[in-house]
Design a protein around this motif. Structure first.
Motif, mmCIF file in Angstrom:
data_model
loop_
_atom_site.group_PDB
_atom_site.id
_atom_site.type_symbol
_atom_site.label_atom_id
_atom_site.label_comp_id
_atom_site.label_asym_id
_atom_site.label_seq_id
_atom_site.Cartn_x
_atom_site.Cartn_y
_atom_site.Cartn_z
ATOM 1 N N TYR A 52 15.881 6.658 4.700
ATOM 2 C CA TYR A 52 15.094 5.633 4.023
ATOM 3 C C TYR A 52 13.595 5.917 4.183
ATOM 4 N N ARG A 53 12.831 5.505 3.172
ATOM 5 C CA ARG A 53 11.379 5.613 3.259
ATOM 6 C C ARG A 53 10.846 4.471 4.115
ATOM 7 N N ASP A 54 9.823 4.787 4.888
ATOM 8 C CA ASP A 54 9.176 3.767 5.718
ATOM 9 C C ASP A 54 7.688 3.771 5.382
ATOM 10 N N TYR A 55 7.223 2.692 4.759
ATOM 11 C CA TYR A 55 5.831 2.600 4.311
ATOM 12 C C TYR A 55 4.996 1.866 5.353
ATOM 13 N N SER A 56 3.787 2.379 5.549
ATOM 14 C CA SER A 56 2.876 1.817 6.549
ATOM 15 C C SER A 56 1.867 0.882 5.893
ATOM 16 N N ALA A 57 1.065 0.234 6.732
ATOM 17 C CA ALA A 57 -0.014 -0.620 6.228
ATOM 18 C C ALA A 57 -1.015 0.204 5.432
ATOM 19 N N ASP A 58 -1.200 1.473 5.856
ATOM 20 C CA ASP A 58 -2.102 2.355 5.128
ATOM 21 C C ASP A 58 -1.558 2.641 3.728
ATOM 22 N N ASP A 59 -0.255 2.814 3.604
ATOM 23 C CA ASP A 59 0.350 3.031 2.283
ATOM 24 C C ASP A 59 0.150 1.806 1.396
ATOM 25 N N LEU A 60 0.287 0.623 1.990
ATOM 26 C CA LEU A 60 0.087 -0.612 1.239
ATOM 27 C C LEU A 60 -1.335 -0.694 0.706
ATOM 28 N N ARG A 61 -2.300 -0.325 1.531
ATOM 29 C CA ARG A 61 -3.695 -0.368 1.091
ATOM 30 C C ARG A 61 -3.931 0.622 -0.037
ATOM 31 N N ARG A 62 -3.324 1.812 0.048
ATOM 32 C CA ARG A 62 -3.502 2.827 -0.983
ATOM 33 C C ARG A 62 -2.910 2.348 -2.317
ATOM 34 N N VAL A 63 -1.729 1.756 -2.244
ATOM 35 C CA VAL A 63 -1.091 1.277 -3.470
ATOM 36 C C VAL A 63 -1.922 0.162 -4.098
ATOM 37 N N ARG A 64 -2.449 -0.732 -3.271
ATOM 38 C CA ARG A 64 -3.305 -1.800 -3.798
ATOM 39 C C ARG A 64 -4.568 -1.229 -4.452
ATOM 40 N N GLU A 65 -5.110 -0.189 -3.847
ATOM 41 C CA GLU A 65 -6.304 0.458 -4.408
ATOM 42 C C GLU A 65 -5.982 1.108 -5.748
ATOM 43 N N ILE A 66 -4.851 1.794 -5.804
ATOM 44 C CA ILE A 66 -4.446 2.434 -7.060
ATOM 45 C C ILE A 66 -4.256 1.376 -8.151
ATOM 46 N N ARG A 67 -3.585 0.282 -7.776
ATOM 47 C CA ARG A 67 -3.350 -0.792 -8.748
ATOM 48 C C ARG A 67 -4.662 -1.359 -9.274
ATOM 49 N N ALA A 68 -5.616 -1.597 -8.375
ATOM 50 C CA ALA A 68 -6.904 -2.167 -8.793
ATOM 51 C C ALA A 68 -7.637 -1.232 -9.748
ATOM 52 N N LEU A 69 -7.598 0.057 -9.460
ATOM 53 C CA LEU A 69 -8.313 1.027 -10.299
ATOM 54 C C LEU A 69 -7.628 1.229 -11.644
ATOM 55 N N THR A 70 -6.297 1.261 -11.660
ATOM 56 C CA THR A 70 -5.591 1.454 -12.930
ATOM 57 C C THR A 70 -5.775 0.257 -13.852
ATOM 58 N N ARG A 71 -5.938 -0.931 -13.268
ATOM 59 C CA ARG A 71 -6.200 -2.114 -14.108
ATOM 60 C C ARG A 71 -7.535 -2.004 -14.814
ATOM 61 N N LEU A 72 -8.448 -1.193 -14.274
ATOM 62 C CA LEU A 72 -9.758 -0.977 -14.891
ATOM 63 C C LEU A 72 -9.752 0.201 -15.852
ATOM 64 N N GLY A 73 -8.590 0.805 -16.040
ATOM 65 C CA GLY A 73 -8.495 1.899 -16.991
ATOM 66 C C GLY A 73 -8.574 3.284 -16.383
ATOM 67 N N ILE A 74 -8.663 3.378 -15.047
ATOM 68 C CA ILE A 74 -8.674 4.683 -14.370
ATOM 69 C C ILE A 74 -7.219 5.070 -14.098
ATOM 70 N N SER A 75 -6.792 6.192 -14.629
ATOM 71 C CA SER A 75 -5.397 6.585 -14.467
ATOM 72 C C SER A 75 -5.073 6.822 -12.997
ATOM 73 N N ALA A 76 -3.796 6.689 -12.665
ATOM 74 C CA ALA A 76 -3.370 6.860 -11.269
ATOM 75 C C ALA A 76 -3.775 8.228 -10.725
ATOM 76 N N ASP A 77 -3.616 9.252 -11.548
ATOM 77 C CA ASP A 77 -3.942 10.596 -11.085
ATOM 78 C C ASP A 77 -5.427 10.746 -10.760
ATOM 79 N N ARG A 78 -6.288 9.943 -11.436
ATOM 80 C CA ARG A 78 -7.729 10.065 -11.218
ATOM 81 C C ARG A 78 -8.233 9.148 -10.112
ATOM 82 N N THR A 79 -7.309 8.553 -9.383
ATOM 83 C CA THR A 79 -7.721 7.737 -8.227
ATOM 84 C C THR A 79 -7.833 8.574 -6.950
#
Length: 318
Positions: free
Chosen positions: A35-62
């Motif tokens: 099983y995958r085990d996600y850390s608090a750091d992973d959660l922060r990264r995913v939240r950051e990616i989500r915030a940037l993609t909502r502004l039109g920045i693609s996931a790859d460009r984060t």
């Protein structure tokens, strides 16, 4: 934490999390059971990616933003590479806006050209086009009621006011030649490229200026035969705009412009407000010898009003 918990806390789908993993943006630890085990750091990264993609920045460009976090910065945009990422996204968005603006400008020009060329000309022309036009009245328009705002007008002398006309020479209503003259007053005539004021169809008596103008056009000769020396329409719209209306609708009579409500102030004509603007209420004056002989108010339906005036002229010969 499990992927479902991460997705819930970050506000994304599990599918999105797996996509971020496929790009190498998130790398969870694998437990012995697979099983995958996600850390608090992973959660922060995913939240950051989500915030940037909502502004039109693609996931790859984060990546520059996530790398900024990796080196220990408190914010993902504390690094020069992150600022460069913002600038690149802004430049791309500007290019898209410019392209869309250019397309919008071209579409507006085409709409106005088509409106001036095709809208509306005659009943036959309207039958030959699928174009939506203001000549069609909704079936559920509210019927205006007589509020007494025009009862004082019969017998009133016309004030010494001269109004600009699409006919070229200004018109002095108080000094019209001998005989009966028809002056129909309306709120505004719209065009397909300009929206009517908000809530227009819900205001009793507001909608229907184009059908009214066309009805006077179609019965112009009949009105003349019944004793109308002249027919004029009048609104607050400019003479240039009204000239376009005359040309587009092929009106055999002139339109008068009273942008300053001069006649309304002198005669206490009824007006109303809509969408923050002021307009004349629809009414028609029969003018004779410098005075108001008869008033039609309220008027409904507007697309039959010229016929109502014609019937009155026939029943009340001079």
């Amino acid at each position: 934490m499990k992927i479902s918990e991460l997705a819930r806390k970050a506000g994304v789908s599990t599918k999105a999390v797996r996509y971020y993993e496929s790009l190498g943006l998130v790398t969870p630890v694998r437990l012995d059971n697979g099983y995958r085990d996600y850390s608090a750091d992973d959660l922060r990264r995913v939240r950051e990616i989500r915030a940037l993609t909502r502004l039109g920045i693609s996931a790859d460009r984060t990546r520059p933003f996530l790398e900024c976090l990796d080196v220990g910065h408190e914010h993902a945009d504390d690094c020069p590479s992150s600022l460069a990422g913002y600038r690149a996204a802004i430049d791309e968005l500007t290019m898209r806006i410019d392209a869309l603006t250019e397309r919008r400008t071209e579409l507006i020009a085409l709409l106005r050209s088509a409106a001036a060329r095709n809208f509306p000309i005659s009943p036959r022309d309207l039958e030959q086009t699928e174009m939506t036009n203001l000549d069609e009245l909704p079936t559920d328009l509210p019927v205006p009621q007589d509020d007494g705002a025009a009862r004082h007008l019969p017998g009133t002398a016309l004030p010494e006011i001269t109004l600009p006309s699409t006919g070229g020479d200004p018109v002095r209503l108080h000094a019209l030649e001998e005989g009966r003259h028809v002056l129909y007053v309306f709120p505004l005539i719209g065009t397909p490229d300009v929206d009517l004021p908000q809530g227009w169809d819900n205001i009793p008596g507001a909608r229907g200026c184009t059908p009214e103008a066309c009805d006077f056009r179609d019965h112009y000769e009949d009105l003349a035969a019944a004793g109308a020396v002249s027919v004029h329409g009048m609104s607050i719209q400019t003479t240039d705009y009204l000239q376009g209306v005359v040309d587009r609708l092929r009106l055999p009579y002139a339109m008068l412009s009273d942008a300053g409500f001069r006649l309304a102030k002198a005669l206490r004509l009824p007006t109303f407000q809509a969408d923050g603007e002021h307009f004349y209420r629809r009414l028609t004056l029969i003018i004779r010898g410098g005075k108001i002989e008869h008033v039609f108010y309220p008027i409904f339906p507007p697309n039959e009003h010229a016929q109502q005036v014609l019937a009155w002229l026939k029943n009340n010969p001079a």
